[in-house]
Design an enzyme around this catalytic site. Structure first.
Site, PDB file in Angstrom:
ATOM      1  N   GLU A   1      32.245  44.297  50.153  1.00  0.00           N
ATOM      2  CA  GLU A   1      33.651  44.539  49.845  1.00  0.00           C
ATOM      3  C   GLU A   1      34.101  45.890  50.394  1.00  0.00           C
ATOM      4  OE1 GLU A   1      34.729  44.094  45.773  1.00  0.00           O
ATOM      5  OE2 GLU A   1      33.781  42.126  45.552  1.00  0.00           O
TER       6      GLU A   1
ATOM      7  N   ASP B   1      28.567  37.263  43.850  1.00  0.00           N
ATOM      8  CA  ASP B   1      28.273  37.983  42.608  1.00  0.00           C
ATOM      9  C   ASP B   1      29.130  37.455  41.463  1.00  0.00           C
ATOM     10  OD1 ASP B   1      30.685  39.050  43.428  1.00  0.00           O
ATOM     11  OD2 ASP B   1      30.015  41.134  43.438  1.00  0.00           O
ATOM     12  N   SER B   2      30.018  36.522  41.776  1.00  0.00           N
ATOM     13  CA  SER B   2      30.767  35.796  40.743  1.00  0.00           C
ATOM     14  C   SER B   2      29.826  35.034  39.818  1.00  0.00           C
ATOM     15  CB  SER B   2      31.763  34.828  41.383  1.00  0.00           C
ATOM     16  OG  SER B   2      31.122  33.990  42.322  1.00  0.00           O
TER      17      SER B   2
ATOM     18  N   GLU C   1      41.060  38.198  50.021  1.00  0.00           N
ATOM     19  CA  GLU C   1      41.289  37.666  48.672  1.00  0.00           C
ATOM     20  C   GLU C   1      42.562  38.223  48.046  1.00  0.00           C
ATOM     21  OE1 GLU C   1      39.073  37.232  44.315  1.00  0.00           O
ATOM     22  OE2 GLU C   1      37.997  38.135  45.999  1.00  0.00           O
TER      23      GLU C   1
ATOM     24  N   LYS D   1      27.554  39.900  52.382  1.00  0.00           N
ATOM     25  CA  LYS D   1      28.986  40.180  52.247  1.00  0.00           C
ATOM     26  C   LYS D   1      29.192  41.503  51.526  1.00  0.00           C
ATOM     27  CE  LYS D   1      31.860  37.841  49.470  1.00  0.00           C
ATOM     28  NZ  LYS D   1      32.438  38.964  48.643  1.00  0.00           N
TER      29      LYS D   1
END
EC number: 2.1.2.11
Length: 263
Positions: free
Chosen positions: A114, A44-45, A181, A112
């Protein structure tokens, strides 16, 4: 052509060789990076690197599906992970509905998500319904507002213990690997050693099970900001600008096109 990675081969890489993960958002770059990457993350970056937004929060499910399909067109032999965007997995039902939509409408091999212990139940629900999940712990970009910014984790003993709890909870829930991260290197190493699935670092030191970087960062294409954990393997922005200036100069002086470029 290298054999495409699978959930099984990804898990078996633990303790054998570090995994290489790189982001991609389109077919062109996916094709270029495929020979070097074990996995491609459609992150989503893209909302920042591709769409020019200030953060990842406004990325939509439709965007992620579109870009995942574009990447799959360029990298037909790659294991592709699609980021689930902010707000699409707040509860079990929405998470499953949106995950199924991604799987049905894109060529993603996995998703993915979070979060740590707080997302373990949702991850378990997805895995039990046939959805392959990559976890993401430590600094969570989707939570930067509630965290008061992008803050490195693992600075206190309390944070270290929680990160290990998060990793173990995600593993128990059924995730096949996870990203860690923005975590102190020594703590990230402890986290990686605490679980049997691969832990892939970004800004988490070298003593983990692999690394992931955003392609535009590592190629020096994103000039606005370079995180400490990024190594620029190319001064891409300068090279691109130089090439474009050469083109513009040749057009203005009629040096281009030459006879070899003319029908």
């Amino acid at each position: 052509m290298a054999k495409k990675m699978t959930i099984t081969s990804i898990k078996k890489s633990k303790g054998v060789h570090p995994l290489v993960m790189i982001t991609a958002y389109d077919a062109l770059f996916a094709r270029l990076l495929e020979p070097s990457a074990d996995m491609i993350l459609v992150g989503d970056s893209l909302n920042m690197s591709f769409a020019g937004r200030d953060d990842t929060l406004s990325a939509t499910l439709s965007q992620m599906i579109y870009h995942t399909n574009a990447v799959a067109k360029g990298a037909k032999n790659s294991f592709i992970i699609c980021d689930m965007p902010f707000g699409t997995y707040t509860n079990r039902d929405d998470a499953l509905k949106n995950s199924i939509k991604v799987f049905q409408e894109s060529s993603a091999d996995a998703l993915k998500i979070e979060g740590g212990e707080d997302k373990a139940e949702i991850i378990s629900h997805l895995c039990s319904n046939g959805i392959a999940v990559c976890g993401h712990i430590g600094l969570l970009p989707q939570a930067f507002r509630s965290e008061g910014g992008y803050k490195v984790k693992g600075k206190t003993d309390e944070e270290r213990i929680q990160l290990i709890r998060d990793a173990k909870a995600i593993e128990k829930a059924g995730a096949f690997c996870m990203v860690i991260e923005g975590v102190k290197a020594d703590v990230a190493a402890q986290v990686a050693a605490s679980v049997k699935i691969p832990v892939i670092g970004i800004g988490a030191g070298r003593d983990v099970d692999g690394q992931v970087l955003v392609f535009s960062d590592m190629l020096g294409l994103f000039e606005e900001f370079t995180p400490k954990f990024v190594k620029k393997y190319l001064d891409g922005a300068s090279l691109v600008k130089e090439a474009l200036k050469s083109y513009a100069d040749e057009v203005k002086t009629r040096a281009f096109p030459q006879d070899i470029h003319t029908y």
